[in-house]
Design an enzyme around this catalytic site. Structure first.
Site, PDB file in Angstrom:
ATOM      1  N   SER A 277       0.852  -1.261   0.123  1.00 11.33           N
ATOM      2  CA  SER A 277       0.014  -0.079  -0.018  1.00 11.33           C
ATOM      3  C   SER A 277       0.667   1.183   0.133  1.00 11.33           C
ATOM      4  O   SER A 277       1.767   1.409  -0.882  1.00 11.33           O
ATOM      5  CB  SER A 277      -0.804  -0.111   1.028  1.00 11.33           C
ATOM      6  OG  SER A 277      -1.910   0.907   0.993  1.00 11.33           O
TER       7      SER A 277
ATOM      8  N   HIS B 111      -8.138  -4.878  -1.151  1.00 15.39           N
ATOM      9  CA  HIS B 111      -6.890  -4.337  -0.800  1.00 15.39           C
ATOM     10  C   HIS B 111      -5.871  -5.284   0.158  1.00 15.39           C
ATOM     11  O   HIS B 111      -4.921  -5.275   0.178  1.00 15.39           O
ATOM     12  CB  HIS B 111      -6.800  -2.931  -0.284  1.00 15.39           C
ATOM     13  CG  HIS B 111      -5.663  -2.154  -0.146  1.00 15.39           C
ATOM     14  ND1 HIS B 111      -4.806  -2.003  -1.177  1.00 15.39           N
ATOM     15  CD2 HIS B 111      -5.219  -1.456   0.788  1.00 15.39           C
ATOM     16  CE1 HIS B 111      -3.673  -1.182  -0.646  1.00 15.39           C
ATOM     17  NE2 HIS B 111      -3.862  -1.178   0.682  1.00 15.39           N
TER      18      HIS B 111
ATOM     19  N   ASP C 217      -8.813  -5.534  -5.471  1.00 11.04           N
ATOM     20  CA  ASP C 217      -8.321  -4.183  -4.782  1.00 11.04           C
ATOM     21  C   ASP C 217      -9.147  -3.184  -5.541  1.00 11.04           C
ATOM     22  O   ASP C 217      -9.229  -2.921  -6.993  1.00 11.04           O
ATOM     23  CB  ASP C 217      -7.012  -4.052  -4.985  1.00 11.04           C
ATOM     24  CG  ASP C 217      -6.358  -2.844  -4.157  1.00 11.04           C
ATOM     25  OD1 ASP C 217      -7.307  -1.992  -3.607  1.00 11.04           O
ATOM     26  OD2 ASP C 217      -5.130  -2.948  -3.836  1.00 11.04           O
TER      27      ASP C 217
END
Length: 342
Positions: free
Chosen positions: A133, A316, A287
């Site tokens: 991320s 995600h 995601d």
């Protein structure tokens, strides 16, 4: 080594001129190391933190026999500025407190991490730069910032810049948090409990996939109901963080772009083409904000990159599978394979 704080160490970077032109004084970068550097310091891995996370939240992948094997590598985890351990709004003093916090870009973060790695630890080459991320945003930045230094790159559910849809998602999260009455005139005057709880619920919708909720996959993580999952997983996660820190990290995320610096001057494709690392770009198939298509377009411009989507319904969070054995095994196999390549 930096100042020992018990759970972590501090690299005192001093007065740092940020990309904004503001000088952040007394800059402190919190970090921790796991494993031992070899004689020629060629076995170092840098592993960056994600949004709202501390180095201790990343350890599912660090240790003997794990993806980042500390029997073979020395793993360095620097903490993102604004996460409460490195310099953050939570600890800022006048005149740069509240709405006057001097925001750090991803570039600022990596430039100071580079000083930690080279000046403090004496490392000249990284076996791997890796992150999930926002950690992936930093890993991409490392590969473009110091291409001769980064031998391998793994980006997990991240990207080389914040995509427009991702930016809009974060605008919604920011608006949810700042709608709390505790937010006045650009700062929090008290703890915004309602805003933090609302932020957690809003985040839960985009962080996980439609299939995750359709099949009640939260049960696999030990939750007894959907409400139990939303409160104990998402509300609880944000309630333990400082709201001003969360806002600062949102700003950093929204302004991420590996080409927004003096070296590349906005030339995004040139920045991608400058990356020489043997790269593995690992999105999640489901995601909703770091999209596979964005990564595919990036990989097309890179010299030695492979796209390897995670076949997961965990959205995600497939990239941080602390409660998801299948995705953890997928990532461990992929990273171990890359590290074993010549």
């Amino acid at each position: 080594m930096g100042q020992d704080m018990g759970d972590h160490r501090i690299f005192n970077a001093g007065d740092v001129v940020l990309q904004s032109g503001i000088t952040h004084r007394g800059t402190q970068l919190a970090y921790q190391t796991y494993g031992t550097l070899n004689a020629d310091r060629s076995n170092a891995i840098i592993y960056m933190t994600s949004y709202g996370a501390h180095h201790s939240d990343l350890l599912w992948m660090v240790g003997p026999g794990k993806a980042l094997d500390t029997d073979r590598y020395c793993v360095i985890i620097p903490n993102l500025f604004g996460n409460g351990l490195s310099s953050s709004p939570e600890h800022a003093v006048e005149p740069f407190n509240g709405s006057y916090w001097p925001n750090f870009t991803i570039y600022d973060n990596v430039a100071i991490q580079h000083r930690l790695i080279t000046e403090e630890l004496g490392i000249r080459q990284l076996a791997l730069a890796v992150g999930f991320s926002m950690g992936g945003l930093q890993a991409f930045e490392w590969a473009a910032h110091a291409p001769d230094m980064v031998k391998r790159l793994v980006v997990i559910c991240g990207a080389a810049k914040c995509a427009p849809h991702n930016y809009v998602f974060l605008e919604g999260i920011k608006a949810t948090l700042t709608a709390d009455p505790a937010y006045q005139n650009g700062r929090f005057i008290s703890r915004p409990e309602r805003g933090l709880r609302a932020m957690g619920r809003a985040y839960a919708a985009m962080a996980m996939s439609q299939e995750f909720y359709r099949y009640e996959t939260w049960r696999e993580a030990g939750f007894s109901s959907l409400e139990d999952y939303l409160v104990m997983s998402w509300e609880a996660n944000f309630l333990k963080r400082d709201a001003s820190n969360l806002l600062a990290q949102l700003w950093t995320w929204q302004h991420a772009n590996i080409a927004n610096n003096a070296r590349y001057q906005g030339r995004f494709h040139e920045a991608l083409q400058a990356i020489t690392a043997n790269a593995l770009i690992v999105p999640s198939e489901t995601d909703l904000y770091f999209r596979v298509e964005d990564n595919r377009l990036e990989v097309e411009q890179m010299r030695h990159a492979k796209l390897l989507p995670i076949p997961s319904i965990w959205g995600h969070r497939a990239g941080a599978p602390s409660a998801n054995r299948d995705d953890a095994e997928f990532l461990t196999k992929a990273i171990s394979g890359l590290l074993s390549e010549a």
